[in-house]
Design a protein around this motif. Structure first.
Motif, PDB file in Angstrom:
ATOM      1  N   ASP A 103       8.497 -21.276 -11.437  1.00 29.35           N
ATOM      2  CA  ASP A 103       9.956 -21.321 -10.936  1.00 29.35           C
ATOM      3  C   ASP A 103      10.173 -21.089  -9.407  1.00 29.35           C
ATOM      4  O   ASP A 103      10.921 -21.753  -8.777  1.00 29.35           O
ATOM      5  N   ALA A 104       9.915 -19.883  -9.245  1.00 28.88           N
ATOM      6  CA  ALA A 104       9.905 -19.367  -7.819  1.00 28.88           C
ATOM      7  C   ALA A 104       8.953 -19.802  -6.988  1.00 28.88           C
ATOM      8  O   ALA A 104       9.041 -19.685  -5.620  1.00 28.88           O
ATOM      9  N   LYS A 105       7.731 -20.615  -7.279  1.00 32.77           N
ATOM     10  CA  LYS A 105       6.764 -20.989  -6.598  1.00 32.77           C
ATOM     11  C   LYS A 105       5.928 -20.082  -5.616  1.00 32.77           C
ATOM     12  O   LYS A 105       5.691 -20.204  -4.713  1.00 32.77           O
ATOM     13  N   LYS A 106       5.741 -18.853  -6.460  1.00 32.57           N
ATOM     14  CA  LYS A 106       4.977 -17.819  -5.846  1.00 32.57           C
ATOM     15  C   LYS A 106       4.141 -16.982  -6.646  1.00 32.57           C
ATOM     16  O   LYS A 106       4.736 -16.870  -7.800  1.00 32.57           O
ATOM     17  N   TRP A 107       3.430 -16.359  -5.948  1.00 32.79           N
ATOM     18  CA  TRP A 107       2.662 -15.333  -6.781  1.00 32.79           C
ATOM     19  C   TRP A 107       3.320 -13.873  -7.262  1.00 32.79           C
ATOM     20  O   TRP A 107       4.145 -13.537  -6.181  1.00 32.79           O
ATOM     21  N   LYS A 108       3.201 -13.182  -8.166  1.00 31.89           N
ATOM     22  CA  LYS A 108       3.833 -11.912  -8.498  1.00 31.89           C
ATOM     23  C   LYS A 108       2.504 -10.939  -8.831  1.00 31.89           C
ATOM     24  O   LYS A 108       1.587 -11.179  -9.401  1.00 31.89           O
ATOM     25  N   ALA A 109       2.926  -9.674  -8.620  1.00 34.05           N
ATOM     26  CA  ALA A 109       1.979  -8.595  -8.916  1.00 34.05           C
ATOM     27  C   ALA A 109       2.652  -7.568  -9.427  1.00 34.05           C
ATOM     28  O   ALA A 109       3.667  -6.984  -8.707  1.00 34.05           O
ATOM     29  N   VAL A 110       2.195  -6.936 -10.804  1.00 31.16           N
ATOM     30  CA  VAL A 110       3.161  -6.001 -11.150  1.00 31.16           C
ATOM     31  C   VAL A 110       2.263  -4.964 -11.802  1.00 31.16           C
ATOM     32  O   VAL A 110       1.345  -5.296 -12.203  1.00 31.16           O
ATOM     33  N   ILE A 111       2.912  -3.633 -11.279  1.00 27.06           N
ATOM     34  CA  ILE A 111       2.042  -2.586 -11.853  1.00 27.06           C
ATOM     35  C   ILE A 111       2.770  -1.421 -12.620  1.00 27.06           C
ATOM     36  O   ILE A 111       3.935  -1.596 -12.240  1.00 27.06           O
ATOM     37  N   GLY A 112       2.303  -0.958 -13.500  1.00 27.66           N
ATOM     38  CA  GLY A 112       2.794   0.000 -14.548  1.00 27.66           C
ATOM     39  C   GLY A 112       2.984   1.534 -14.066  1.00 27.66           C
ATOM     40  O   GLY A 112       2.550   2.216 -14.649  1.00 27.66           O
ATOM     41  N   ALA A 113       3.317   1.539 -12.699  1.00 27.92           N
ATOM     42  CA  ALA A 113       3.636   2.812 -12.071  1.00 27.92           C
ATOM     43  C   ALA A 113       4.759   2.954 -11.074  1.00 27.92           C
ATOM     44  O   ALA A 113       5.217   1.740 -10.549  1.00 27.92           O
ATOM     45  N   THR A 114       5.291   3.996 -10.803  1.00 35.89           N
ATOM     46  CA  THR A 114       6.590   4.072  -9.711  1.00 35.89           C
ATOM     47  C   THR A 114       5.824   4.267  -8.268  1.00 35.89           C
ATOM     48  O   THR A 114       4.617   4.698  -8.150  1.00 35.89           O
ATOM     49  N   LYS A 115       6.655   4.078  -7.406  1.00 37.79           N
ATOM     50  CA  LYS A 115       6.232   4.177  -5.988  1.00 37.79           C
ATOM     51  C   LYS A 115       5.721   5.678  -5.721  1.00 37.79           C
ATOM     52  O   LYS A 115       4.566   6.022  -5.158  1.00 37.79           O
ATOM     53  N   ASP A 116       6.248   6.585  -6.590  1.00 40.60           N
ATOM     54  CA  ASP A 116       5.919   8.104  -6.371  1.00 40.60           C
ATOM     55  C   ASP A 116       4.592   8.577  -6.980  1.00 40.60           C
ATOM     56  O   ASP A 116       3.908   9.170  -6.530  1.00 40.60           O
ATOM     57  N   GLN A 117       4.499   7.785  -8.320  1.00 44.77           N
ATOM     58  CA  GLN A 117       3.119   7.941  -8.801  1.00 44.77           C
ATOM     59  C   GLN A 117       1.870   7.383  -8.006  1.00 44.77           C
ATOM     60  O   GLN A 117       0.931   8.015  -8.029  1.00 44.77           O
ATOM     61  N   LEU A 118       2.193   6.201  -7.264  1.00 46.16           N
ATOM     62  CA  LEU A 118       1.286   5.559  -6.503  1.00 46.16           C
ATOM     63  C   LEU A 118       1.068   6.464  -5.313  1.00 46.16           C
ATOM     64  O   LEU A 118       0.020   6.817  -4.560  1.00 46.16           O
ATOM     65  N   LYS A 119       1.857   7.071  -4.677  1.00 47.84           N
ATOM     66  CA  LYS A 119       2.211   8.030  -3.581  1.00 47.84           C
ATOM     67  C   LYS A 119       1.031   9.267  -3.888  1.00 47.84           C
ATOM     68  O   LYS A 119       0.351  10.002  -2.888  1.00 47.84           O
ATOM     69  N   SER A 120       1.337   9.863  -5.063  1.00 42.60           N
ATOM     70  CA  SER A 120       0.666  11.003  -5.403  1.00 42.60           C
ATOM     71  C   SER A 120      -0.854  10.701  -5.662  1.00 42.60           C
ATOM     72  O   SER A 120      -1.634  11.585  -5.956  1.00 42.60           O
ATOM     73  N   ALA A 121      -1.024   9.487  -6.025  1.00 45.28           N
ATOM     74  CA  ALA A 121      -2.622   9.042  -6.486  1.00 45.28           C
ATOM     75  C   ALA A 121      -3.512   9.374  -5.261  1.00 45.28           C
ATOM     76  O   ALA A 121      -3.269   9.692  -4.082  1.00 45.28           O
ATOM     77  N   PRO A 122      -4.942   9.567  -5.480  1.00 44.60           N
ATOM     78  CA  PRO A 122      -5.888   9.883  -4.589  1.00 44.60           C
ATOM     79  C   PRO A 122      -5.744   8.984  -3.483  1.00 44.60           C
ATOM     80  O   PRO A 122      -5.688   7.839  -3.902  1.00 44.60           O
ATOM     81  N   GLU A 123      -6.038   9.366  -2.230  1.00 45.06           N
ATOM     82  CA  GLU A 123      -5.823   8.477  -1.114  1.00 45.06           C
ATOM     83  C   GLU A 123      -7.224   7.578  -0.826  1.00 45.06           C
ATOM     84  O   GLU A 123      -8.088   8.290  -0.861  1.00 45.06           O
ATOM     85  N   PHE A 124      -7.042   6.667  -0.533  1.00 48.84           N
ATOM     86  CA  PHE A 124      -8.473   5.923  -0.070  1.00 48.84           C
ATOM     87  C   PHE A 124      -8.242   5.667   1.445  1.00 48.84           C
ATOM     88  O   PHE A 124      -7.227   5.338   2.076  1.00 48.84           O
ATOM     89  N   LYS A 125      -9.206   6.268   2.281  1.00 53.21           N
ATOM     90  CA  LYS A 125      -9.543   5.844   3.545  1.00 53.21           C
ATOM     91  C   LYS A 125     -10.231   5.132   4.228  1.00 53.21           C
ATOM     92  O   LYS A 125     -11.371   4.686   3.761  1.00 53.21           O
ATOM     93  N   TYR A 126      -9.713   4.233   5.361  1.00 55.33           N
ATOM     94  CA  TYR A 126     -10.622   3.511   5.780  1.00 55.33           C
ATOM     95  C   TYR A 126     -11.454   4.172   6.888  1.00 55.33           C
ATOM     96  O   TYR A 126     -11.189   4.162   7.878  1.00 55.33           O
ATOM     97  N   ASP A 127     -12.716   4.853   6.211  1.00 62.94           N
ATOM     98  CA  ASP A 127     -13.331   5.485   7.416  1.00 62.94           C
ATOM     99  C   ASP A 127     -15.034   5.202   6.782  1.00 62.94           C
ATOM    100  O   ASP A 127     -15.287   4.363   5.827  1.00 62.94           O
ATOM    101  N   GLY A 128     -15.749   5.770   7.656  1.00 63.24           N
ATOM    102  CA  GLY A 128     -17.322   5.422   7.498  1.00 63.24           C
ATOM    103  C   GLY A 128     -17.422   3.847   7.453  1.00 63.24           C
ATOM    104  O   GLY A 128     -16.940   3.264   8.499  1.00 63.24           O
ATOM    105  N   LYS A 129     -18.265   3.186   6.487  1.00 63.79           N
ATOM    106  CA  LYS A 129     -18.472   1.675   6.711  1.00 63.79           C
ATOM    107  C   LYS A 129     -17.321   0.952   6.573  1.00 63.79           C
ATOM    108  O   LYS A 129     -17.395   0.013   6.576  1.00 63.79           O
ATOM    109  N   PHE A 130     -16.399   1.646   5.940  1.00 63.52           N
ATOM    110  CA  PHE A 130     -14.825   0.815   5.602  1.00 63.52           C
ATOM    111  C   PHE A 130     -13.951   0.785   6.891  1.00 63.52           C
ATOM    112  O   PHE A 130     -12.867   0.342   6.901  1.00 63.52           O
ATOM    113  N   LYS A 131     -14.412   1.620   7.858  1.00 59.68           N
ATOM    114  CA  LYS A 131     -13.724   1.668   9.108  1.00 59.68           C
ATOM    115  C   LYS A 131     -13.298   0.489   9.419  1.00 59.68           C
ATOM    116  O   LYS A 131     -14.126  -0.427  10.034  1.00 59.68           O
ATOM    117  N   ARG A 132     -11.845   0.090   9.944  1.00 55.66           N
ATOM    118  CA  ARG A 132     -11.514  -1.147  10.543  1.00 55.66           C
ATOM    119  C   ARG A 132     -11.673  -1.315  11.828  1.00 55.66           C
ATOM    120  O   ARG A 132     -11.631  -0.219  12.735  1.00 55.66           O
TER     121      ARG A 132
END
Length: 132
Positions: A103-132
């Motif tokens: 109906d909206a003609k777009k993709w959606k992504a839904v997660i069962g977590a709050t913004k605060d839960q995601l903020k307190s999750a272990p951080e992924f860092k773009y370093d080492g071989k993943f450095k941008r």
């Protein structure tokens, strides 16, 4: 442009055999695939807002994790403003429901977590071989 490069890389990584760090890729005959109508392409995912169950935006898919030729996770950015202060987390593909809203003609992504839960999750860092 970045999305196009990421999409091309993701397609190449998913399509070809894994290559060791200092090993030249072996030449193999291509195997052609038919893309099913219910498939999702990487350019539909990169930059997609992630919402919670109440339809509030909690993050954005920034990257795809591909391991052993399979999707192993999403890198989701949480918080920040204009790229400053972003907190990245790696989330299992099973943690985010991806679907197309016809109906909206777009993709959606839904997660069962709050913004605060995601903020307190272990951080992924773009370093080492993943450095941008």
């Amino acid at each position: 442009m970045r999305r196009l490069v990421l999409a091309a890389f993701a397609a190449a990584a998913l399509a070809g055999p894994a290559v060791a760090a200092n090993e030249a890729p072996k030449t193999v005959a291509p195997k052609f695939e038919t893309v099913p109508q219910d498939a999702v392409l990487s350019y539909n995912l990169i930059g997609l807002n992630v919402t919670d169950a109440q339809n509030g935006t909690v993050g954005e898919i920034k990257d795809l994790v591909i391991e052993h030729e399979k999707l192993a996770g999403y890198i989701v950015s949480v918080g920040g403003f204009l790229g400053m202060g972003e907190h990245y987390v790696a989330v299992s593909p099973n943690s985010i429901a991806i679907g197309y809203d016809a109906d909206a003609k777009k993709w959606k992504a839904v997660i069962g977590a709050t913004k605060d839960q995601l903020k307190s999750a272990p951080e992924f860092k773009y370093d080492g071989k993943f450095k941008r």
